[in-house]
Design a protein around this motif. Structure first.
Motif, PDB file in Angstrom:
ATOM      1  N   SER A   1      -0.082   3.773 -12.127  1.00 46.69           N
ATOM      2  CA  SER A   1       0.003   4.281 -10.754  1.00 46.69           C
ATOM      3  C   SER A   1      -1.365   4.723 -10.254  1.00 46.69           C
ATOM      4  N   ILE A   2      -2.192   5.284 -11.134  1.00 46.52           N
ATOM      5  CA  ILE A   2      -3.551   5.668 -10.744  1.00 46.52           C
ATOM      6  C   ILE A   2      -4.367   4.424 -10.395  1.00 46.52           C
ATOM      7  N   ALA A   3      -4.228   3.395 -11.219  1.00 47.95           N
ATOM      8  CA  ALA A   3      -4.934   2.141 -10.939  1.00 47.95           C
ATOM      9  C   ALA A   3      -4.453   1.532  -9.632  1.00 47.95           C
ATOM     10  N   GLY A   4      -3.145   1.614  -9.376  1.00 48.26           N
ATOM     11  CA  GLY A   4      -2.598   1.079  -8.141  1.00 48.26           C
ATOM     12  C   GLY A   4      -3.097   1.819  -6.918  1.00 48.26           C
ATOM     13  N   ALA A   5      -3.207   3.153  -7.033  1.00 49.66           N
ATOM     14  CA  ALA A   5      -3.703   3.948  -5.917  1.00 49.66           C
ATOM     15  C   ALA A   5      -5.167   3.642  -5.632  1.00 49.66           C
TER      16      ALA A   5
ATOM     17  N   ASP B   1      11.628  15.860  -7.021  1.00 48.87           N
ATOM     18  CA  ASP B   1      12.263  15.767  -5.702  1.00 48.87           C
ATOM     19  C   ASP B   1      11.177  15.708  -4.634  1.00 48.87           C
ATOM     20  N   ILE B   2      10.806  14.513  -4.240  1.00 51.77           N
ATOM     21  CA  ILE B   2       9.758  14.312  -3.244  1.00 51.77           C
ATOM     22  C   ILE B   2      10.344  13.565  -2.058  1.00 51.77           C
ATOM     23  N   LYS B   3      10.279  14.152  -0.899  1.00 50.23           N
ATOM     24  CA  LYS B   3      10.769  13.508   0.315  1.00 50.23           C
ATOM     25  C   LYS B   3       9.585  12.892   1.047  1.00 50.23           C
ATOM     26  N   PHE B   4       9.465  11.593   0.938  1.00 51.22           N
ATOM     27  CA  PHE B   4       8.365  10.892   1.593  1.00 51.22           C
ATOM     28  C   PHE B   4       8.677  10.680   3.079  1.00 51.22           C
ATOM     29  N   PRO B   5       7.632  10.512   3.893  1.00 52.26           N
ATOM     30  CA  PRO B   5       7.851  10.264   5.323  1.00 52.26           C
ATOM     31  C   PRO B   5       8.711   9.019   5.537  1.00 52.26           C
ATOM     32  N   GLU B   6       9.562   9.066   6.540  1.00 53.16           N
ATOM     33  CA  GLU B   6      10.379   7.898   6.868  1.00 53.16           C
ATOM     34  C   GLU B   6       9.561   6.839   7.591  1.00 53.16           C
TER      35      GLU B   6
ATOM     36  N   THR C   1       0.831  -1.203   0.000  1.00 56.95           N
ATOM     37  CA  THR C   1       0.000   0.000   0.000  1.00 56.95           C
ATOM     38  C   THR C   1       0.867   1.255   0.000  1.00 56.95           C
ATOM     39  N   ILE C   2       1.895   1.258   0.825  1.00 58.35           N
ATOM     40  CA  ILE C   2       2.805   2.407   0.870  1.00 58.35           C
ATOM     41  C   ILE C   2       3.468   2.597  -0.481  1.00 58.35           C
ATOM     42  N   GLN C   3       3.943   1.523  -1.059  1.00 56.51           N
ATOM     43  CA  GLN C   3       4.616   1.609  -2.353  1.00 56.51           C
ATOM     44  C   GLN C   3       3.675   2.132  -3.430  1.00 56.51           C
ATOM     45  N   ALA C   4       2.431   1.655  -3.434  1.00 54.84           N
ATOM     46  CA  ALA C   4       1.459   2.081  -4.434  1.00 54.84           C
ATOM     47  C   ALA C   4       1.179   3.578  -4.331  1.00 54.84           C
ATOM     48  N   MET C   5       1.012   4.083  -3.099  1.00 54.64           N
ATOM     49  CA  MET C   5       0.691   5.492  -2.938  1.00 54.64           C
ATOM     50  C   MET C   5       1.900   6.395  -3.210  1.00 54.64           C
ATOM     51  N   GLU C   6       3.076   5.960  -2.805  1.00 54.61           N
ATOM     52  CA  GLU C   6       4.271   6.758  -3.096  1.00 54.61           C
ATOM     53  C   GLU C   6       4.525   6.806  -4.602  1.00 54.61           C
ATOM     54  N   GLN C   7       4.297   5.696  -5.295  1.00 56.10           N
ATOM     55  CA  GLN C   7       4.476   5.680  -6.742  1.00 56.10           C
ATOM     56  C   GLN C   7       3.451   6.573  -7.426  1.00 56.10           C
ATOM     57  N   PHE C   8       2.231   6.567  -6.918  1.00 56.35           N
ATOM     58  CA  PHE C   8       1.189   7.436  -7.459  1.00 56.35           C
ATOM     59  C   PHE C   8       1.613   8.900  -7.395  1.00 56.35           C
ATOM     60  N   TYR C   9       2.111   9.318  -6.248  1.00 53.25           N
ATOM     61  CA  TYR C   9       2.500  10.721  -6.108  1.00 53.25           C
ATOM     62  C   TYR C   9       3.751  11.050  -6.918  1.00 53.25           C
ATOM     63  N   LYS C  10       4.664  10.118  -7.043  1.00 52.92           N
ATOM     64  CA  LYS C  10       5.822  10.338  -7.919  1.00 52.92           C
ATOM     65  C   LYS C  10       5.366  10.611  -9.347  1.00 52.92           C
ATOM     66  N   GLU C  11       4.416   9.832  -9.818  1.00 59.54           N
ATOM     67  CA  GLU C  11       3.957   9.940 -11.193  1.00 59.54           C
ATOM     68  C   GLU C  11       3.175  11.229 -11.451  1.00 59.54           C
ATOM     69  N   ILE C  12       2.251  11.568 -10.550  1.00 57.11           N
ATOM     70  CA  ILE C  12       1.449  12.767 -10.828  1.00 57.11           C
ATOM     71  C   ILE C  12       2.269  14.042 -10.655  1.00 57.11           C
ATOM     72  N   TYR C  13       3.218  14.064  -9.711  1.00 55.01           N
ATOM     73  CA  TYR C  13       4.073  15.234  -9.573  1.00 55.01           C
ATOM     74  C   TYR C  13       4.989  15.380 -10.785  1.00 55.01           C
ATOM     75  N   ALA C  14       5.416  14.263 -11.356  1.00 55.45           N
ATOM     76  CA  ALA C  14       6.300  14.312 -12.524  1.00 55.45           C
ATOM     77  C   ALA C  14       5.617  14.996 -13.705  1.00 55.45           C
ATOM     78  N   VAL C  15       4.282  14.940 -13.768  1.00 50.90           N
ATOM     79  CA  VAL C  15       3.540  15.617 -14.832  1.00 50.90           C
ATOM     80  C   VAL C  15       3.829  17.119 -14.804  1.00 50.90           C
ATOM     81  N   ASP C  16       4.036  17.665 -13.609  1.00 53.95           N
ATOM     82  CA  ASP C  16       4.354  19.088 -13.451  1.00 53.95           C
ATOM     83  C   ASP C  16       5.857  19.338 -13.368  1.00 53.95           C
TER      84      ASP C  16
END
Length: 233
Positions: free
Chosen positions: A201-205, A73-78, A54-69
């Motif tokens: 990534s959207i499907a995964g989220a 450089d995204i620092k995810f929570p530890e 679940t963590i991997q799916a959501m982090e990948q989702f945000y990596k992908e949508i931010y990359a559109v803009d």
């Protein structure tokens, strides 16, 4: 509805959505019902420990949508702690999904973030220096004053990878009350070409969020947590 109905309103969310919101990565809180408040909303992490998938799916989702803009450089929570009060965000408004995805003044990543019927617009995330252990409840509830008073003193602002100030409509201008309502373009997902990785990534989220989805009678929707994140929230 406004914060007058809730003293120090709080909502319990599952991880990793709760921490992604507090860290400013998540800017849209998705629900099946409109936000009952504006202003400060405390964020409490539910007791369920998130699995690695679940963590991997959501982090990948945000990596992908931010990359559109162009944001890479995204620092995810530890860590994604559970059963604790994490901090708060400022709810500045609520938009229907069909309005959000046509709201051309917003970055594409924010428009892609919307995945539910109602999208709560979140700004100014603040994190507690020391998370406070507590029990949560469904829906939006009032945080105990014995908790909220000292918690305010322990907040510090968080800087997300691409902070946003939503260009809110002017209350005096009736034609501007629905963001995106006047836009004639097609919804973003239908008009823009999505790369295979972004679509995946959207499907995964959505799949990650679906583990919390459940049908609730219409009369009780106002008390439902709808997952506790953007998609199931």
């Amino acid at each position: 509805m406004t914060t007058q109905q809730h003293r120090e309103p709080c909502i319990t969310m599952h991880q990793p959505w709760a921490s992604l919101l507090i860290h400013g990565i998540k800017r849209i809180e998705g629900r099946s019902w409109p936000s009952p408040i504006t202003g400060r909303l405390w964020i409490h992490a539910a007791s369920k420990v998130p699995d690695a998938e679940t963590i991997q799916a959501m982090e990948q989702f945000y990596k992908e949508i931010y990359a559109v803009d162009g944001v890479t450089d995204i620092k995810f929570p530890e860590h994604y702690p559970v059963s604790v009060l994490l901090g708060c965000v400022n709810i500045v408004g609520c938009s229907k999904l069909e309005e959000l995805i046509c709201w051309e003044e917003l970055p594409q990543s924010v428009r892609l973030e919307g995945q539910t019927n109602y999208c709560w617009l979140c700004e100014e995330p603040q994190k507690l220096l020391v998370p406070f252990e507590m029990r949560g409840w469904q829906g939006v509830y009032s945080l105990d004053k014995k908790i909220s008073t000292p918690a305010v003193r322990g907040l510090r602002p968080m800087q997300g990878p691409a902070p946003i100030k939503f260009p809110l409509p002017a209350p005096s201008n009736v034609s501007s009350l629905k963001p995106g309502a006047k836009v004639r373009s097609k919804p973003l997902e239908k008009s823009a070409h999505l790369s295979p990785s972004l679509s995946a990534s959207i499907a995964g989220a959505r799949a990650a969020a679906s583990q919390f989805s459940r049908k609730v009678p219409a009369q009780s929707q106002q008390r439902q947590s709808y997952g506790s994140s953007s998609y199931r929230s």
